[in-house]
Design an enzyme around this catalytic site. Structure first.
Site, PDB file in Angstrom:
ATOM      1  N   ASP A 264     -59.729   0.468  -0.506  1.00 37.45           N
ATOM      2  CA  ASP A 264     -58.623  -0.068  -1.313  1.00 37.45           C
ATOM      3  C   ASP A 264     -57.888   1.127  -1.902  1.00 37.45           C
ATOM      4  O   ASP A 264     -58.366   1.757  -2.842  1.00 37.45           O
ATOM      5  CB  ASP A 264     -59.216  -0.962  -2.414  1.00 37.45           C
ATOM      6  CG  ASP A 264     -58.149  -1.698  -3.212  1.00 37.45           C
ATOM      7  OD1 ASP A 264     -56.955  -1.429  -3.016  1.00 37.45           O
ATOM      8  OD2 ASP A 264     -58.532  -2.552  -4.040  1.00 37.45           O
ATOM      9  N   ASP A 275     -50.269  -1.658  -2.954  1.00 36.57           N
ATOM     10  CA  ASP A 275     -51.682  -1.909  -3.228  1.00 36.57           C
ATOM     11  C   ASP A 275     -52.185  -2.721  -2.042  1.00 36.57           C
ATOM     12  O   ASP A 275     -51.825  -3.885  -1.882  1.00 36.57           O
ATOM     13  CB  ASP A 275     -51.797  -2.690  -4.540  1.00 36.57           C
ATOM     14  CG  ASP A 275     -53.249  -2.953  -4.941  1.00 36.57           C
ATOM     15  OD1 ASP A 275     -54.161  -2.584  -4.181  1.00 36.57           O
ATOM     16  OD2 ASP A 275     -53.456  -3.536  -6.031  1.00 36.57           O
ATOM     17  N   HIS A 344     -52.443 -10.113  -8.159  1.00 34.05           N
ATOM     18  CA  HIS A 344     -51.746  -9.793  -9.400  1.00 34.05           C
ATOM     19  C   HIS A 344     -50.301  -9.406  -9.143  1.00 34.05           C
ATOM     20  O   HIS A 344     -49.977  -8.905  -8.076  1.00 34.05           O
ATOM     21  CB  HIS A 344     -52.467  -8.641 -10.109  1.00 34.05           C
ATOM     22  CG  HIS A 344     -52.803  -7.501  -9.188  1.00 34.05           C
ATOM     23  ND1 HIS A 344     -51.991  -6.419  -9.006  1.00 34.05           N
ATOM     24  CD2 HIS A 344     -53.864  -7.298  -8.343  1.00 34.05           C
ATOM     25  CE1 HIS A 344     -52.536  -5.594  -8.120  1.00 34.05           C
ATOM     26  NE2 HIS A 344     -53.676  -6.110  -7.696  1.00 34.05           N
ATOM     27  N   HIS A 352     -51.200  -3.807 -12.628  1.00 25.12           N
ATOM     28  CA  HIS A 352     -51.468  -5.195 -12.997  1.00 25.12           C
ATOM     29  C   HIS A 352     -50.496  -5.644 -14.064  1.00 25.12           C
ATOM     30  O   HIS A 352     -50.719  -5.429 -15.245  1.00 25.12           O
ATOM     31  CB  HIS A 352     -52.905  -5.363 -13.484  1.00 25.12           C
ATOM     32  CG  HIS A 352     -53.878  -5.165 -12.382  1.00 25.12           C
ATOM     33  ND1 HIS A 352     -54.175  -6.157 -11.487  1.00 25.12           N
ATOM     34  CD2 HIS A 352     -54.563  -4.084 -11.986  1.00 25.12           C
ATOM     35  CE1 HIS A 352     -55.030  -5.697 -10.595  1.00 25.12           C
ATOM     36  NE2 HIS A 352     -55.281  -4.432 -10.862  1.00 25.12           N
ATOM     37  N   GLU A 378     -54.622 -10.412  -2.867  1.00 26.13           N
ATOM     38  CA  GLU A 378     -55.914  -9.912  -2.403  1.00 26.13           C
ATOM     39  C   GLU A 378     -56.968 -10.984  -2.588  1.00 26.13           C
ATOM     40  O   GLU A 378     -56.935 -11.741  -3.550  1.00 26.13           O
ATOM     41  CB  GLU A 378     -56.321  -8.628  -3.135  1.00 26.13           C
ATOM     42  CG  GLU A 378     -56.464  -8.715  -4.637  1.00 26.13           C
ATOM     43  CD  GLU A 378     -56.767  -7.360  -5.263  1.00 26.13           C
ATOM     44  OE1 GLU A 378     -57.652  -6.654  -4.768  1.00 26.13           O
ATOM     45  OE2 GLU A 378     -56.095  -7.010  -6.255  1.00 26.13           O
ATOM     46  N   GLU A 473     -56.102  -7.047   1.392  1.00 24.12           N
ATOM     47  CA  GLU A 473     -55.035  -7.106   0.390  1.00 24.12           C
ATOM     48  C   GLU A 473     -53.707  -6.608   0.961  1.00 24.12           C
ATOM     49  O   GLU A 473     -53.671  -5.635   1.713  1.00 24.12           O
ATOM     50  CB  GLU A 473     -55.435  -6.236  -0.817  1.00 24.12           C
ATOM     51  CG  GLU A 473     -54.380  -6.116  -1.902  1.00 24.12           C
ATOM     52  CD  GLU A 473     -54.899  -5.391  -3.136  1.00 24.12           C
ATOM     53  OE1 GLU A 473     -55.826  -4.566  -3.009  1.00 24.12           O
ATOM     54  OE2 GLU A 473     -54.353  -5.639  -4.227  1.00 24.12           O
TER      55      GLU A 473
HETATM   56 CO    CO Z   1     -54.947  -5.015  -6.101  1.00 24.33          CO
END
Ligand code: CO
Length: 492
Positions: A264, A275, A344, A352, A378, A473
């Site tokens: 990640d 992300d 998010h 976030h 995600e 994600e």
């Molecule tokens: Co994330």
């Protein structure tokens, strides 16, 4: 990258959820449930087929775009007017996913030029090849400064209204520069992960793995202070650890053949963060687990849209995830979404932002997604409880957004904070990033910053020992005219 605020908030309710949780089953009940689930597995196969064909279609679309370009660039004649027309058309023409065939036909009949100018999916791509390890900045591949558009999806219901609406298209054009920054970050992500996927092997230390990814990212994105760089610490969480593990200095952990490793990592240009995460395994026994989670994430991506309720996305994700059962070491598991992890919203330099995208039903969030928002979609699947708690040595930290001036008495804490401000701002960082800046003996100062509420710590998030967790994600933009899955690649 995950937000564990949610974990803390939900801690009080855990006990109750556990008792009523229909997925916490006795062995007998679980057998019964498995039978029931058999049917669902079939549905899953179809769902999954759809996903795969979408990906294929997407690839085909790209291929088509390339062809269209070569044949149509000639017609374009480089005149300014046509160029503008092309940019206008981009929203409607660059269509992937289910509606792509329909749109392609339409495109032909309208006999408009393809999405030549904005796409960046151009012939330049083939002229240079990325080095191994990757060190050639992506800017060298796109000398016109226009980066490849992600997967374009029409919104589910009122798609045509939005794709053709003049006002929406104008709004969309005004944001081109922001989209383009995010697309550049996405291209770095794709090129770095391509190398990571072919290079990372059992026997490497977790530190080597992270440095391979981070060195690639820094080079390809042309790291430059807060203007371009790494978006957050490289997660490489193993097995029952679902998120927020990256090695600290001295970590001797070596990747094993039987590990399930969640890669990640983040890239950003001017705070516009990609992300995106995938799961890396070597033993094929985990293939089905990965498939379940990839399908669940793609479901979330598909359901996302303007005015869509976040809770409805959670419901859809859970249904798909739980339609899979996996067999690992002679034991069968129904894949559970990790209910206290979530997607998010994303804002500049803010991984976030306010909104959470649940991956289970029953979340009371009737909040809706809105036009212009950026989201990380995600999902996490687990063979354990489907619930994580904090455990182990912390590596991830980030300065809090909301705090004003906090007086600090300890000099070392002050100087550490100024280094954090200068190098990361509000972007998450890890201890290794402080080490490479030359910071030493900062443990106490860092603790001081955490204790005084200036910096938040994000310890590893783990499910029960012995279980396996997987993650996928993507970062998406809810553009006024269409949904763009910016981080989509031909890998996932
Ligand atoms: Co994330």
């Amino acid at each position: 990258m995950q937000n564990d605020n949610i974990v803390k908030e939900e801690n009080g309710e855990v006990e109750e959820i556990e008792k009523n949780d229909p997925t916490s089953l006795t062995p007998e009940a679980s057998t019964k449930k498995k039978k029931k689930k058999k049917k669902k597995t079939n549905t899953a196969a179809t769902t999954n087929g759809t996903t795969n064909s979408n990906v294929t279609e997407y690839t085909e679309t790209i291929e088509n775009i390339k062809k269209t370009e070569t044949t149509e660039t000639a017609e374009t004649d480089n005149s300014k007017e046509v160029e503008e027309e092309n940019e206008e058309e981009e929203g409607t023409e660059a269509v992937g996913g289910e509606a792509s065939k329909k749109k392609k036909k339409k495109k032909k009949s309208k006999k408009k030029t393809g999405k030549v100018e904005e796409s960046g999916v151009n012939d330049n791509t083939s002229t240079i090849q990325q080095s191994e390890p990757p060190r050639i900045p992506v800017s060298k591949f796109f000398p016109d400064g226009k980066y490849p558009i992600g997967e374009i999806c029409e919104y589910k219901d009122d798609n045509l209204k939005r794709t053709t609406n003049e006002e929406k298209r104008h709004l969309d054009r005004m944001h081109f520069d922001i989209y383009n920054e995010l697309r550049q970050a996405a291209e770095v992500h794709r090129q770095v992960r391509k190398y990571a996927q072919k290079t990372i092997k059992p026997g490497m230390t977790m530190t080597e793995i992270c440095e391979l990814i981070e060195d690639g990212t820094r080079a390809l994105i042309e790291e430059n202070g807060l203007e371009a760089g790494i978006g957050f610490p490289t997660g490489c969480s193993l097995n029952h650890c679902a998120a927020h593990y990256t090695p600290n200095s001295g970590d001797k952990i070596v990747l094993q053949y039987d590990d399930v490793c969640k890669i990640d990592f983040g890239t950003h240009i001017n705070g516009r963060i990609i992300d995106s995460a995938f799961t890396l395994t070597f033993n094929p026994v985990y293939d089905k687990l990965k498939e379940a989670v990839r399908d669940a994430t793609n479901t979330g991506v598909r359901e996302a849209g303007i005015d869509v309720r976040l809770c409805d996305i959670g419901t859809a994700i859970q249904e798909v995830m739980e339609s899979y059962e996996v067999e690992i070491k002679n034991k069968t598991y129904q894949v559970k979404p990790i209910r206290n992890l979530n997607g998010h919203s994303i804002l500049p330099y803010t991984i976030h932002a306010g909104k959470s995208v649940p991956i289970v039903k029953n979340s009371e969030t009737t909040t809706k997604m809105e036009e212009g928002e950026f989201f990380a979609i995600e999902t996490f699947g687990s063979t354990g409880k489907g619930y994580v708690h904090e455990d182990g040595e912390c590596s991830h930290y980030a300065k809090r957004q909301d705090i004003g001036h906090v007086p600090l008495r300890v000099t070392r804490a002050k100087s550490l904070l100024s280094s954090i401000n200068k190098n990361f701002g509000t972007l998450p960082f890890c201890r290794r990033y402080l080490d490479r800046l030359g910071e030493t003996r900062y443990a106490l100062a860092l603790k001081n910053l955490v204790d005084s509420g200036i910096v938040e710590s994000y310890p590893p998030l783990v499910d029960i020992k012995g279980c396996y967790t997987a993650q996928y994600e993507h970062t998406i933009i809810l553009r006024p005219t269409c949904k763009e899955v910016v981080s989509r690649g031909d890998d996932y």
